[in-house]
Structure formats: structure tokens, C-alpha cells
Write a protein that holds these residues in place. Sequence first.
Motif, PDB file in Angstrom:
ATOM      1  N   LEU A 115       0.810  -1.222   0.000  1.00  0.00           N
ATOM      2  CA  LEU A 115       0.000   0.000   0.000  1.00  0.00           C
ATOM      3  C   LEU A 115       0.843   1.272   0.000  1.00  0.00           C
ATOM      4  O   LEU A 115       0.603   2.171  -0.826  1.00  0.00           O
ATOM      5  CB  LEU A 115      -0.974  -0.001   1.179  1.00  0.00           C
ATOM      6  N   PRO A 116       1.841   1.411   0.886  1.00  0.00           N
ATOM      7  CA  PRO A 116       2.686   2.601   0.807  1.00  0.00           C
ATOM      8  C   PRO A 116       3.391   2.749  -0.537  1.00  0.00           C
ATOM      9  O   PRO A 116       3.551   3.860  -1.048  1.00  0.00           O
ATOM     10  CB  PRO A 116       3.688   2.402   1.945  1.00  0.00           C
ATOM     11  N   ALA A 117       3.821   1.626  -1.112  1.00  0.00           N
ATOM     12  CA  ALA A 117       4.485   1.683  -2.419  1.00  0.00           C
ATOM     13  C   ALA A 117       3.520   2.167  -3.488  1.00  0.00           C
ATOM     14  O   ALA A 117       3.879   2.984  -4.357  1.00  0.00           O
ATOM     15  CB  ALA A 117       5.023   0.300  -2.783  1.00  0.00           C
ATOM     16  N   PHE A 118       2.294   1.687  -3.432  1.00  0.00           N
ATOM     17  CA  PHE A 118       1.260   2.104  -4.381  1.00  0.00           C
ATOM     18  C   PHE A 118       1.012   3.604  -4.276  1.00  0.00           C
ATOM     19  O   PHE A 118       0.968   4.322  -5.292  1.00  0.00           O
ATOM     20  CB  PHE A 118      -0.018   1.314  -4.089  1.00  0.00           C
ATOM     21  N   VAL A 119       0.893   4.102  -3.066  1.00  0.00           N
ATOM     22  CA  VAL A 119       0.669   5.540  -2.854  1.00  0.00           C
ATOM     23  C   VAL A 119       1.889   6.341  -3.293  1.00  0.00           C
ATOM     24  O   VAL A 119       1.758   7.419  -3.883  1.00  0.00           O
ATOM     25  CB  VAL A 119       0.324   5.824  -1.380  1.00  0.00           C
ATOM     26  N   PHE A 120       3.068   5.811  -3.025  1.00  0.00           N
ATOM     27  CA  PHE A 120       4.300   6.490  -3.433  1.00  0.00           C
ATOM     28  C   PHE A 120       4.309   6.705  -4.945  1.00  0.00           C
ATOM     29  O   PHE A 120       4.616   7.800  -5.435  1.00  0.00           O
ATOM     30  CB  PHE A 120       5.518   5.660  -3.017  1.00  0.00           C
ATOM     31  N   GLU A 121       3.970   5.653  -5.704  1.00  0.00           N
ATOM     32  CA  GLU A 121       3.949   5.770  -7.153  1.00  0.00           C
ATOM     33  C   GLU A 121       2.862   6.740  -7.624  1.00  0.00           C
ATOM     34  O   GLU A 121       3.057   7.481  -8.596  1.00  0.00           O
ATOM     35  CB  GLU A 121       3.743   4.391  -7.795  1.00  0.00           C
ATOM     36  N   ILE A 122       1.735   6.768  -6.936  1.00  0.00           N
ATOM     37  CA  ILE A 122       0.677   7.722  -7.281  1.00  0.00           C
ATOM     38  C   ILE A 122       1.175   9.147  -7.115  1.00  0.00           C
ATOM     39  O   ILE A 122       1.033   9.995  -8.015  1.00  0.00           O
ATOM     40  CB  ILE A 122      -0.574   7.504  -6.400  1.00  0.00           C
ATOM     41  N   VAL A 123       1.764   9.441  -5.969  1.00  0.00           N
ATOM     42  CA  VAL A 123       2.196  10.808  -5.665  1.00  0.00           C
ATOM     43  C   VAL A 123       3.303  11.263  -6.618  1.00  0.00           C
ATOM     44  O   VAL A 123       3.267  12.386  -7.145  1.00  0.00           O
ATOM     45  CB  VAL A 123       2.659  10.923  -4.202  1.00  0.00           C
ATOM     46  N   MET A 124       4.274  10.396  -6.857  1.00  0.00           N
ATOM     47  CA  MET A 124       5.381  10.776  -7.740  1.00  0.00           C
ATOM     48  C   MET A 124       4.890  11.017  -9.165  1.00  0.00           C
ATOM     49  O   MET A 124       5.305  11.984  -9.820  1.00  0.00           O
ATOM     50  CB  MET A 124       6.464   9.697  -7.720  1.00  0.00           C
TER      51      MET A 124
END
Length: 258
Positions: free
Chosen positions: A151-160
Motif C-alpha cells: 500500500l505505501p508503495a502504491f501511494v508512493f507511485e501515485i504521488v510521484m
Amino acid sequence: MPGPNEYFNVPLRRVAIGNTDEFRHPGAIKAAVAEFISTLMFVFAGSGSGIAYNKLTGNGPASPGGLIAASIAHAFGLFVAVSVGANISGGHVNPAVTFGLFVGGNITLFRGILYIIAQLLGSVAACFLLSFTTGGLAVPAFALSDGVSVLPAFVFEIVMTFGLVYTVYATAVDPKKGEVGIIAPIAIGFIVGANILAGGAFTGASMNPAVAFGPAVVSFTWANHWIYWAGPLVGGGLAGVIYEVFFISHTHEPLQEF
């Protein structure tokens, strides 16, 4: 008193579907070839820097120096890839950028599909070329770092990716960009380089499904690969919608490419 639409535009421009004739249109085919070449150049430089780092360190552990090298290689490579494709296809070099432009009404669905196919093929071709020219050295695939959950990785890719596509809109798509448009390729390359410094140690900082797809095909490594599609597409789509709704005047005709 000003109405709400004088502060921001609520409706999006009409999303265009296009038609299958675009797959045969000479201009669209030329643009797709440009996307193929630009993506090949970008992935060859970016993934190639990872292979070179592994060779020089004997596949040693990741280091700050390697992260900086990857950031610079991707920033420079993307700057050139966007620049050389800008006058032909718009220099998307990224399915997430193409999708973000589609949801904002700046490219048709069928032309977007053609672009994405070309981008994916360009990435795969670059990775096979890297494998061949380096004597079969492994092409590093994107993967989550130890201790990083899904989940954090998914959000990280969204934000970047949101930051990347927002930059594309602000510097290349917005009709009010003026002279800022001159530095669009530099700004786009810089935001990717900066995001790699921020997220490279966590997700690898793909921000681009094509960049993740080529290495995955060549190395046949698919663990958590969906993150490198879903995250960028969500981030790119959000950036397109938000920039269109709040910042772009809708008194002009929809763009077909930037």
C-alpha cells in the motif's frame, strides 16, 4: 459578484474517443514511431545506468552514489527523449502521461492506445538491446525494497507520477504556459530525477509503466508489477483531471498532443 466558474472550471473538456482509422493514419503512425524511439532511448539510458552500476560494484548493495547516478541518468535521458519527440508526437514517453492527457481531452483514446503500444515496445526493445550489448548482464527489474509494503508503495507511485504529469500539464499543455513551454523538457526531466532521489530507495521510482514493463519482460520478474501500472495511471489521471478542472481555460479547442 463573480460566479464560481470565474475562479475555476468545473467541467472537463469532452474526452475524445476517436476511431480505428487513427491506427492507419500516416500522422498517427509517424507519432507512434517517434514514441517508440524516444522511449527506447530513455529506457536504454536509464536501465543501462543500473546495469553499469551493478557491473562496477560487482552487484554490490545499493548506495547513495548509485541512487544519484540513476537520478541523473533518468533526468538527462528523459530531457532528451521528450525534446526529440516533442514536435512529432508530443514526447509523452510514458503511458501515464498519455493517460493523463486522455482524461483531460488532449488526445483521443485510439491515438493514446497507439502511443502506449509504441512505448511498451520501445521499452522492451531497449531492454533486449541492453541484454545483448552487455553480454547478457541482467536488466534490473523494478521491485519493492525490503520493509516496504504494497500500500505505501502504491501511494508512493501515485504521488510521484501525479507530480510528473502535473508538471507536464503546467509546462507543456496549458495554453497559458507562454515562454515556460521552452523549458518543459528540462522541467519534466528534473521532476523525474528528483522523484528518483525521493522514492528510488523504496519502490525504484518508476512513474512510468513502460519503464517497468521492459525490464519485467526481459528478466521475467513480475512480483508486485501491478503497482507500476496502477500507481502511475492513477497519479497521472488525477493530475490530468485536477489541472483541467482548476487551471485550464475551456474557451479553446481541445489539444490533440502537446
